[in-house]
Write a protein that holds these residues in place. Structure first.
Motif, PDB file in Angstrom:
ATOM      1  N   SER A  37       0.795  -1.227   0.000  1.00 17.48           N
ATOM      2  CA  SER A  37       0.000   0.000   0.000  1.00 17.48           C
ATOM      3  C   SER A  37       0.827   1.277   0.000  1.00 17.48           C
ATOM      4  N   VAL A  38       1.808   1.370   0.880  1.00 15.66           N
ATOM      5  CA  VAL A  38       2.438   2.666   1.075  1.00 15.66           C
ATOM      6  C   VAL A  38       3.820   2.517   1.717  1.00 15.66           C
ATOM      7  N   MET A  55       1.687   3.676  -2.980  1.00 18.67           N
ATOM      8  CA  MET A  55       1.698   2.622  -3.996  1.00 18.67           C
ATOM      9  C   MET A  55       0.277   2.371  -4.477  1.00 18.67           C
ATOM     10  N   VAL A  56      -0.243   1.164  -4.317  1.00 24.14           N
ATOM     11  CA  VAL A  56      -1.493   0.856  -5.023  1.00 24.14           C
ATOM     12  C   VAL A  56      -2.710   0.621  -4.135  1.00 24.14           C
ATOM     13  N   GLY A  57      -2.521   0.382  -2.843  1.00 22.23           N
ATOM     14  CA  GLY A  57      -3.669  -0.007  -2.010  1.00 22.23           C
ATOM     15  C   GLY A  57      -3.663  -1.506  -1.793  1.00 22.23           C
ATOM     16  N   SER A  58      -4.263  -1.957  -0.728  1.00 27.49           N
ATOM     17  CA  SER A  58      -4.081  -3.343  -0.284  1.00 27.49           C
ATOM     18  C   SER A  58      -4.773  -4.404  -1.123  1.00 27.49           C
ATOM     19  N   ARG A  59      -5.617  -3.980  -2.044  1.00 32.99           N
ATOM     20  CA  ARG A  59      -6.302  -4.865  -2.994  1.00 32.99           C
ATOM     21  C   ARG A  59      -6.999  -6.013  -2.252  1.00 32.99           C
ATOM     22  N   SER A 117      -0.729  -4.623   4.874  1.00 27.44           N
ATOM     23  CA  SER A 117      -1.800  -4.965   3.936  1.00 27.44           C
ATOM     24  C   SER A 117      -2.234  -6.406   4.179  1.00 27.44           C
TER      25      SER A 117
END
Lengths: 283, 286
Positions: B114-115, B126-130, B162
């Protein structure tokens, strides 16, 4: 319906759920139309976001993003999303893939929340204040209450639809059905409008039912530059250009002038025209 | 690790990953390494796997890696279509496996995509924990791989959890549900059987020393007194991987900079043709 009619139905501050997944079947033509309108302060709900969320942040149309993921997959991070996160320019709420689905499902089922284990023992629960931990009334088990997500509008793009609003999805379905059912108003663009008789042959691939649809717009290449399997693949070359144009404000203004502040037919001409797109992207 | 002329590093790692699979479970393909390891496992080590061609659908077809992994299907390649509900039901019922490539993994197997830095004031967003929270709260086996084992990727404590690792937080809320099981890196294979569920060395790749691993890790990894060497791929393993990935999409994961960009363009130009050679259009649709 026309693109302009759809946009006219989306006032400032609307909560908009977007279908598709990262570089797949995003309703990009509708997104660009929304981006070039004067609409502001959108609250976006995406499960797996990509150029859709990034472009709307880039044009200053967004005040809040609820997301499980925003990225460009093999191409890397989403530039405007990343910048806005790092500058703390907007409100962001990190959810997870299933909890976004559960939030939409709660609205569909008209319950205030749905329970899950997802997120326990992770930091998502510490940064996302919308979730609540609770003990189940039967056995006292620790659970997460996922609050209902209530989109005003859903935007989705599908392969084919009939004029009544039934939609055919041939590739991965993503969360489009949940978005369509949960939103007060659902607008669906499609590659081609077909007759209701022809639509019948698609059987279970008719995933969007007209009782949930407010309007249909025929927009060939409406997912471009994301892909629309099995009609066309993602245009990774255009997306690489997008990333280059996102490097600074001047370059981004040039991208917006060329590709956003224009209609879909000129947009396609600027990709080299439909013939060139077919040669490059048709699966 | 020193290279052996019989296989490349990617082929070594994909084979090592393939050998972790067992049973009749669904396997999602979100990276070329993950897709190829599932495919090799199905051919050689775990024949009952139900391999998906995309992250969320296309069961029982061969997932030839392309750049837009999976979301680039011909009509002949669709396989059994699944819905996202089916994917998460398979996760919740522990009938799903996935290889995840986190940005950071720590001593307890917590993982982060995530970050970097504080979530509220990110150094790098980054992208988020999905879907990692779902995986780590339900799956009894969670597979991670990291291609560059370093103090930036294998860290004392992740910046953001995450994915849930081992430890008191998991014990208090998840109990027996899910746990990290394996980490494959370019140096070795690790699990979480050390004291209090911490990372432990299971095997080291040929030519890799424990000193090198400790030097490149952000904490001291628990090591048994005798450490086996990771079994290298056989000729057949290597051949299956090469046949399954004629475009060599797998090589991209190990490259960066201009070399990666050049290869990327070359794959992009050829991938449609290669896919059609493997999967001629049926022409039934549209």
């Amino acid at each position: 319906m026309t693109v302009d009619q759809v946009v006219a139905d989306i006032p400032n501050g609307s909560t908009v759920a977007i279908g598709g997944s990262s570089l797949s079947r995003k309703p990009m033509a509708l997104i660009r139309a929304l981006a070039r309108s004067s609409v502001k302060d959108l609250r976006l709900i995406v499960d797996v976001g990509g150029p859709d969320v990034d472009l709307l942040i880039g044009t200053g149309s967004v005040s809040e993003v609820i997301y499980a993921f925003v990225g460009f997959e093999v191409l890397g991070l989403a530039p405007h999303f990343r910048r806005a996160r790092q500058q703390q320019a907007l409100r962001f709420e990190e959810w997870t893939e299933y909890t976004v689905m559960a939030g939409l499902d709660a609205t569909i089922k008209r319950v205030p929340f749905l329970p899950t284990h997802a997120g326990l023992a992770t930091d998502v629960l510490s940064v996302n204040t919308s979730f609540r931990r609770f003990k189940d009334p039967f056995h006292g088990e620790e659970l997460v209450a996922v609050p209902a997500l209530k989109p005003d509008v859903a935007l989705i793009h599908v392969n084919y639809a009939d004029a009544k609003g039934n939609g055919v999805i041939l590739g991965d379905g993503h969360v489009d059905v949940l978005c369509a059912k949960a939103a007060r108003r659902t607008y669906m663009s499609c590659e081609r409008i077909i007759s209701s008789d022809e639509l019948q042959r698609y059987g279970r691939d008719v995933q969007i039912l007209r009782v949930h649809t407010t309007g249909v717009v025929e927009l060939p290449w409406g997912a471009h530059p994301t892909g629309c399997a099995p009609d066309y693949r993602a245009d990774l070359r255009h997306l690489q250009d997008y990333l280059r144009y996102s490097a600074n404000d001047d370059a981004w203004r040039a991208y917006a002038d060329q590709y956003i502040y224009t209609d879909q037919s000129r947009y396609l001409e600027r990709q080299g025209g439909v013939e060139a797109l077919l040669a490059r992207l048709k699966v | 690790m020193p290279l052996d002329e019989r296989y490349a590093l990617d082929e070594f790692l994909i084979t090592t990953m393939a050998r972790q699979f067992s049973g009749e479970v669904m396997v999602s393909s979100v990276t070329a390494f993950g897709a190829l390891s599932a495919l090799l496992a199905k051919a050689r080590y775990a024949p009952d796997l139900a391999v998906l061609a995309t992250p969320e659908s296309g069961m029982e077809v061969t997932p030839m890696p392309t750049l837009s992994l999976g979301q680039f299907l011909t009509d002949a390649q669709r396989g059994i279509p699944l819905t996202m509900e089916e994917i998460f039901d398979a996760i919740f019922t522990d009938r799903f496996r996935i290889w995840i490539n986190p940005a950071q993994i720590d001593r307890h197997g917590n993982t982060n995509i995530s970050v970097i830095g504080d979530w509220h004031q990110p150094k790098v967003a980054m992208v988020g924990s999905r879907g990692i929270p779902e995986d780590t709260s339900h799956l009894s086996q969670i597979f991670y791989y990291v291609l560059t084992h370093s103090r930036r990727t294998v860290v004392e404590q992740v910046d953001f959890r995450s994915g849930a690792g081992t430890g008191p937080d998991r014990d208090a809320t998840l109990g027996e549900h899910g746990a990290p099981s394996v980490l494959v890196t370019d140096l070795g294979v690790f699990d979480f059987t050390g004291p209090d569920g911490t990372m432990a060395v299971r095997s080291l790749h040929p030519g890799v020393t424990l000193e090198e691993v400790q030097e490149k890790s952000g904490f001291e990894i628990h090591a048994p007194s005798s450490i086996p060497v990771t079994e290298p791929p056989t000729e057949e393993d290597v051949q299956i991987i090469r046949d399954a990935d004629p475009l060599e999409v797998r090589k991209l994961e190990l490259l960066s900079g201009p070399e990666a960009a050049e290869r990327f363009v070359s794959i992009y130009e050829r991938e449609r043709q290669a896919l059609h050679a493997a999967w001629p259009r049926l022409g039934k649709l549209g």
